[in-house]
Design an enzyme around this catalytic site. Structure first.
Site, PDB file in Angstrom:
ATOM      1  CB  SER A 140      -0.870  -0.025   1.264  1.00  0.00           C
ATOM      2  OG  SER A 140      -1.359   1.254   1.553  1.00  0.00           O
ATOM      3  CE1 TYR A 168      -4.082  -2.024   5.083  1.00  0.00           C
ATOM      4  CE2 TYR A 168      -3.418   0.218   4.505  1.00  0.00           C
ATOM      5  CZ  TYR A 168      -3.810  -1.055   4.120  1.00  0.00           C
ATOM      6  OH  TYR A 168      -3.917  -1.366   2.780  1.00  0.00           O
TER       7      TYR A 168
END
Ligand SMILES: NC(=O)c1ccc[n+]([C@@H]2O[C@H](COP(=O)([O-])OP(=O)(O)OC[C@H]3O[C@@H](n4cnc5c(N)ncnc54)[C@H](O)[C@@H]3O)[C@@H](O)[C@H]2O)c1
Length: 314
Positions: free
Chosen positions: A127, A152
């Site tokens: 990501s 995350y």
């Protein structure tokens, strides 16, 4: 090829599986219908795919080694595209252990089975969040990414690292793809574009963080899928690639595009930025362009139009 897609019932996974089936691959898909958002939506995502005779679906959890082992025992698998994860920045602040459990233990399990069953091609969904609040733009793969600002993001960076270990130890060919904010049909319901379009159509107020000044490099889902397919075809050693649109826009300008395409004015409540949210994402995808032939082609205007057209057809 016979390809295992984890997280196949999700937003990106379901588009990827459709593309793989269309080009004649056999797809083994797994998903546990995790409760991050509704199972009903995920079943709808799978609606067409489940009818395809080249698709084999398994419901289960990537943390469950016996479940995974049974899939590898029952199916011949040539490559793994690992998308299953607990996604989302803000909820990871509330549930950091769950994010570590799914994103790290789950990823390690899949790498371990890749090694055990001699599957040499592995694609990992990383990501853009790994870049945190880095201050030089656009982001390049060799920038230092040691300062993730949410659990995350930390799990995605850690995922890249454990992938590297498996490449080093067992010569697995691994591509870690840093996706930049993905949007399009079936986008996760909590993500900004799908939430805004839904609320604006209902005439409800939208909450806009960072006073609408954050910049995001939105990337249309088919461009992301093309990046995944290219990375699989050109899988060679260990590589990290940015897969992004390369044209970041301010949140407030994105809202203007949505208003224009819907023909409705948004009711906006401006709020300060949220913990964990980065100020800017901006991909330099020239490495993917040079080595894979990747180019993002869908503009934000076209992408929003396609998304709204899809909603209207539902
Ligand atoms: N959408 C984006 O903008 C974006 C950006 C960067 C990276 N990513 C990454 O891409 C991947 C796919 O994202 P998405 O937006 O399609 O998310 P999604 O939540 O729609 O898809 C993830 C799928 O994984 C499944 N899953 C979750 N935990 C699981 C588990 N323990 N076992 C088995 N299946 C499990 C979920 O049920 C879901 O169907 C994720 O790894 C995400 O972190 C997405």
């Amino acid at each position: 090829m016979n390809i295992l897609v984890t997280g196949c019932a999700g937003f990106i996974g379901s588009h990827l599986v459709e593309n793989l089936l269309d080009r004649g691959d056999v797809v083994v898909g797994l998903d546990n219908f995790d409760n991050y958002y509704s199972k009903e939506i995920k079943l709808q995502n799978l609606d067409n795919i489940l009818k395809n005779k080249n698709f084999y679906f398994y419901e289960g959890d990537i943390r469950d080694e016996l479940f995974l082992e049974s899939i590898f025992d029952l199916n011949k698998i040539d490559a793994i595209i690992h998308l299953a994860a607990r996604a989302g920045v803000r909820p990871s602040i509330e549930l950091p252990k769950l994010y570590c459990d799914v994103n790290l233990i789950g990823t390690t399990n899949l790498l371990e089975f890749s090694h055990k069953f001699k599957i040499s091609k592995f694609v990992f969904a990383s990501s853009s969040s790994v870049y945190g609040n880095n201050s030089s733009f656009p982001f390049k793969e060799d920038d230092i990414v040691d300062y993730p600002i949410s659990p995350y993001a930390a799990t995605k960076k850690a995922g890249e690292l454990i992938c590297y270990s498996y490449h080093h130890l067992y010569s697995l060919n691994i591509s870690c793809l840093r996706f930049f904010t993905v949007y399009g049909p079936r986008q996760r319901p909590e993500m900004a574009i799908s939430k805004f379009i839904d609320l604006i159509r209902k005439g409800s107020e939208i909450e806009v963080y960072a006073k609408g000044q954050s910049l995001r490099d939105y990337t249309y889902v088919q461009d992301i899928v093309n990046g995944i397919l290219l990375s699989l075809e050109n899988s060679n050693g260990y590589n990290i690639y940015n897969i992004g649109g390369g044209k970041p826009i301010k949140l407030i300008d994105l809202i203007s595009v949505i208003e224009q395409k819907l023909g409705i004015n948004a009711k906006i409540k401006y709020l300060d930025s949220q913990p964990g949210d980065v100020d800017i994402t901006y991909a330099d995808s020239s490495k993917a362009s040079e080595l894979l032939g990747y180019n993002s082609v869908v503009t934000i205007e076209e992408g929003i139009e396609k998304y709204i057209a899809w909603l209207n057809e539902k």
